[in-house]
Design an enzyme around this catalytic site. Structure first.
Site, PDB file in Angstrom:
ATOM      1  N   ARG A  46      69.783  83.195  68.553  1.00 34.18           N
ATOM      2  CA  ARG A  46      70.516  85.502  67.665  1.00 34.18           C
ATOM      3  C   ARG A  46      70.690  85.310  66.868  1.00 34.18           C
ATOM      4  O   ARG A  46      69.568  85.895  66.057  1.00 34.18           O
ATOM      5  CB  ARG A  46      70.722  86.233  68.642  1.00 34.18           C
ATOM      6  CG  ARG A  46      70.153  86.900  70.196  1.00 34.18           C
ATOM      7  CD  ARG A  46      70.135  87.292  70.937  1.00 34.18           C
ATOM      8  NE  ARG A  46      69.956  87.706  71.805  1.00 34.18           N
ATOM      9  CZ  ARG A  46      69.631  88.872  72.486  1.00 34.18           C
ATOM     10  NH1 ARG A  46      69.413  89.608  71.630  1.00 34.18           N
ATOM     11  NH2 ARG A  46      68.525  88.734  73.846  1.00 34.18           N
ATOM     12  N   HIS A 238      75.553  68.430  90.790  1.00 31.65           N
ATOM     13  CA  HIS A 238      76.254  66.836  90.228  1.00 31.65           C
ATOM     14  C   HIS A 238      76.117  65.971  91.824  1.00 31.65           C
ATOM     15  O   HIS A 238      75.663  64.590  91.963  1.00 31.65           O
ATOM     16  CB  HIS A 238      76.543  66.579  89.507  1.00 31.65           C
ATOM     17  CG  HIS A 238      76.624  67.751  88.492  1.00 31.65           C
ATOM     18  ND1 HIS A 238      75.873  67.325  87.459  1.00 31.65           N
ATOM     19  CD2 HIS A 238      77.733  68.578  87.470  1.00 31.65           C
ATOM     20  CE1 HIS A 238      75.672  68.681  86.498  1.00 31.65           C
ATOM     21  NE2 HIS A 238      77.329  69.208  86.371  1.00 31.65           N
TER      22      HIS A 238
HETATM   23  C1  BG6 Z   1      78.893  70.832  84.030  1.00 31.27           C
HETATM   24  C2  BG6 Z   1      79.994  72.029  85.096  1.00 31.27           C
HETATM   25  O1  BG6 Z   1      77.476  70.552  84.853  1.00 31.27           O
HETATM   26  O2  BG6 Z   1      79.693  69.510  84.005  1.00 31.27           O
HETATM   27  C3  BG6 Z   1      81.222  72.467  84.452  1.00 31.27           C
HETATM   28  O3  BG6 Z   1      78.829  72.913  84.882  1.00 31.27           O
HETATM   29  C4  BG6 Z   1      81.973  70.810  84.719  1.00 31.27           C
HETATM   30  O4  BG6 Z   1      81.820  72.741  85.431  1.00 31.27           O
HETATM   31  C5  BG6 Z   1      80.643  69.697  84.350  1.00 31.27           C
HETATM   32  O5  BG6 Z   1      82.958  70.863  83.928  1.00 31.27           O
HETATM   33  C6  BG6 Z   1      81.455  68.525  83.891  1.00 31.27           C
HETATM   34  O6  BG6 Z   1      81.234  68.129  83.258  1.00 31.27           O
HETATM   35  P1  BG6 Z   1      81.533  66.204  83.002  1.00 31.27           P
HETATM   36  O7  BG6 Z   1      80.777  65.291  82.605  1.00 31.27           O
HETATM   37  O8  BG6 Z   1      82.486  66.146  82.695  1.00 31.27           O
HETATM   38  O9  BG6 Z   1      82.278  65.453  83.882  1.00 31.27           O
END
Ligand code: BG6
Length: 483
Positions: A46, A238
């Site tokens: 934006r 994840h």
């Molecule tokens: C993200 C989440 O997908 O993954 C976050 O939205 C989280 O809340 C993050 O902190 C963690 O990723 P990584 O790679 O730091 O383990």
């Protein structure tokens, strides 16, 4: 269709992800000459920036987030960038964007890769705008950053909207955990070694633990996080992807169809959980690394029933894993940052050492994903000695630290690989529609159980390992969380 994109269009180009991850990753790929010289990167958001102003914006982000040794590449990277201001809810802005794409890069575009990291509410209008302005043709593929919905229904809605303009083989749903080196190494561990696969089943494995602990709290993501919570933010994507990689059958090939076919079978065999198989938590005040930190509600500025911690005892109703619990646990403001998978094997069926006063401990495989990448297999060994008073056995670790084993190769962050795969068109490490929907289906079930049983978050101290109830959840199954 196979093509390497020579235009990369970033929606959400001024956002947090772009500053922290996308621009630094692209600059690193540029520095190592992993992207073609003619790749032009067009940011859109934006804010009303000129090309020059956006390059300046990017420079500040890169100075902040790139490691020192990468910074010399910034000057030669910035000319790849240009910018087009756009309000995604306004269809009339898209022709200008299309025009801009025609004026950047060298010659007529051979292929366009789009990366959407905007609020999900903008997905639908963005797709409509892209389609209406001729930017969704056969030479375009689209990457979608989470959150892809808040439940199965909204996820389907988004998937339908994307599918109205793009076929599945040009849709790249991102789960950045799949871009992590050690996550892929799970496949090497399981399928490039002969010794694990024959034991990788309910006959030999007692249980599996998957932990994703974080020390960070809300990190200023007030608007997003409170509406999501740990279950939707971390478990839905994840953690379930990690579970699928641990539990899947060996794929026939290392390609997008074979790998994703096997993962989705696992996700579909997740059994709906019971009320006593889940714990929710929310962090209270406490201390992380010696520094006092406030409670979640204080950071948020109001009381909330959103969970920042979840523990679940999950089961897979399939032949291989019948009766093997998968303990999942994730939380913010925990005592340490760690992502690890623990595979707890069963004990030997008969110990010849019993009569000699020695006890055997079951083997355990610990796969450390972050912060350190290591694989540790605990084995039983005899304590040296003449054993006059009986044999003594002790657990010893067989330890592989990836950093030591592979000191040479550059460690890459997940987005470097994922952006390159998007540009080059390899879907193996992206999530297919049926996977994401199977994930949401199970997660919706967890939320229903919470609601039907009035399960509310229990407070835990920041800097601890979560609520006591999570310890009890594991202990009821005779299990101790690996700390
Ligand atoms: C993200 C989440 O997908 O993954 C976050 O939205 C989280 O809340 C993050 O902190 C963690 O990723 P990584 O790679 O730091 O383990």
């Amino acid at each position: 269709m196979k093509f390497t994109a020579d235009r990369l269009l970033l929606f959400g180009a001024t956002g947090d992800l772009a500053q922290r991850m996308l621009l630094p990753s692209l600059c690193a790929l540029h520095a190592d000459k992993l992207v073609d010289d003619d790749l032009a990167i067009i940011g859109t958001a934006r804010s009303e920036y000129s090309d020059e102003e956006y390059r300046e914006f990017a420079r500040v982000a890169l100075e902040k987030f790139l490691p020192e040794h990468r910074k010399p590449a910034i000057d030669s990277f910035l000319p790849r960038l240009s910018y087009q201001h756009l309000d995604a809810t306004n269809l009339e802005h898209f022709p200008q964007l299309a025009q801009k794409l025609g004026t950047v890069g060298r010659g007529i575009s051979k292929g366009l890769a789009i990366f959407l990291s905007t609020a999900p509410s903008l997905f639908e209008p963005t797709i409509a705008g892209l389609a209406a302005s001729g930017l969704a043709g056969e030479a375009t593929r689209i990457g979608l950053e989470k959150p892809l919905g808040t439940g199965l229904a909204t996820s389907r809605h988004i998937n339908d909207a994307v599918a109205s303009a793009f076929p599945e083989d040009r849709i790249f749903r991102i789960d950045h955990y799949l871009g992590k080196e050690t996550v892929q190494n799970l496949l090497a561990l399981r399928f490039a070694n002969i010794m694990f696969e024959p034991l990788w089943n309910a006959a030999h494995i007692d249980h599996v633990q998957i932990t994703v602990g974080e020390t960070v709290g809300l990190e200023g993501r007030v608007g997003f996080y409170d509406g999501a919570g740990a279950l939707r933010d971390m478990v839905q994507n994840h953690m379930l992807q990690l579970l699928a990689m641990v539990a899947m059958e060996p794929p026939a090939h290392y390609d997008a169809t074979s790998v994703r076919d096997e993962k989705v079978k696992v996700l579909r065999s997740l059994r709906p959980i019971r009320a006593d198989e889940t714990v929710r938590g929310q962090y209270g005040a406490g201390a992380i690394a010696g520094a006092a930190v406030p409670a979640y509600a204080e950071e948020l500025g109001r009381p909330s029933t959103t969970e920042t911690f979840v523990a679940i005892k999950a089961h897979l109703d399939n032949w291989r894993w019948k009766g093997v619990p998968f303990y999942l646990r994730t939380g913010k403001r925990m005592s340490r940052r760690v992502t690890e998978i623990v595979v707890q094997f069963r004990n030997v069926p008969h110990s010849i050492f019993d009569g000699k006063g020695a006890r055997t401990q079951p083997n355990r495989l610990v796969i450390g994903i972050q912060p350190s990448e290591n694989i540790t297999l605990s084995l039983m060994a005899k304590v040296p000695g003449l054993d006059r008073g009986g044999i003594r056995l002790r657990e010893v670790p067989l330890d592989i630290a990836m950093d030591d084993a592979f000191a040479g190769p550059t460690r890459r962050i997940a987005y470097e690989r994922l952006l390159l795969d998007l540009i080059e068109g390899d879907q193996t490490l992206f999530v297919r529609r049926d996977e994401v929907e199977a994930q949401w289906d199970w997660i919706d079930g967890v939320r229903d159980v919470w609601e039907d049983n009035g399960i509310m978050p229990k407070t835990y101290f920041s800097g601890s390992s979560g609520p006591e109830a999570a310890v009890a959840l594991a202990e009821r199954g005779g299990v101790t969380w690996h700390e």
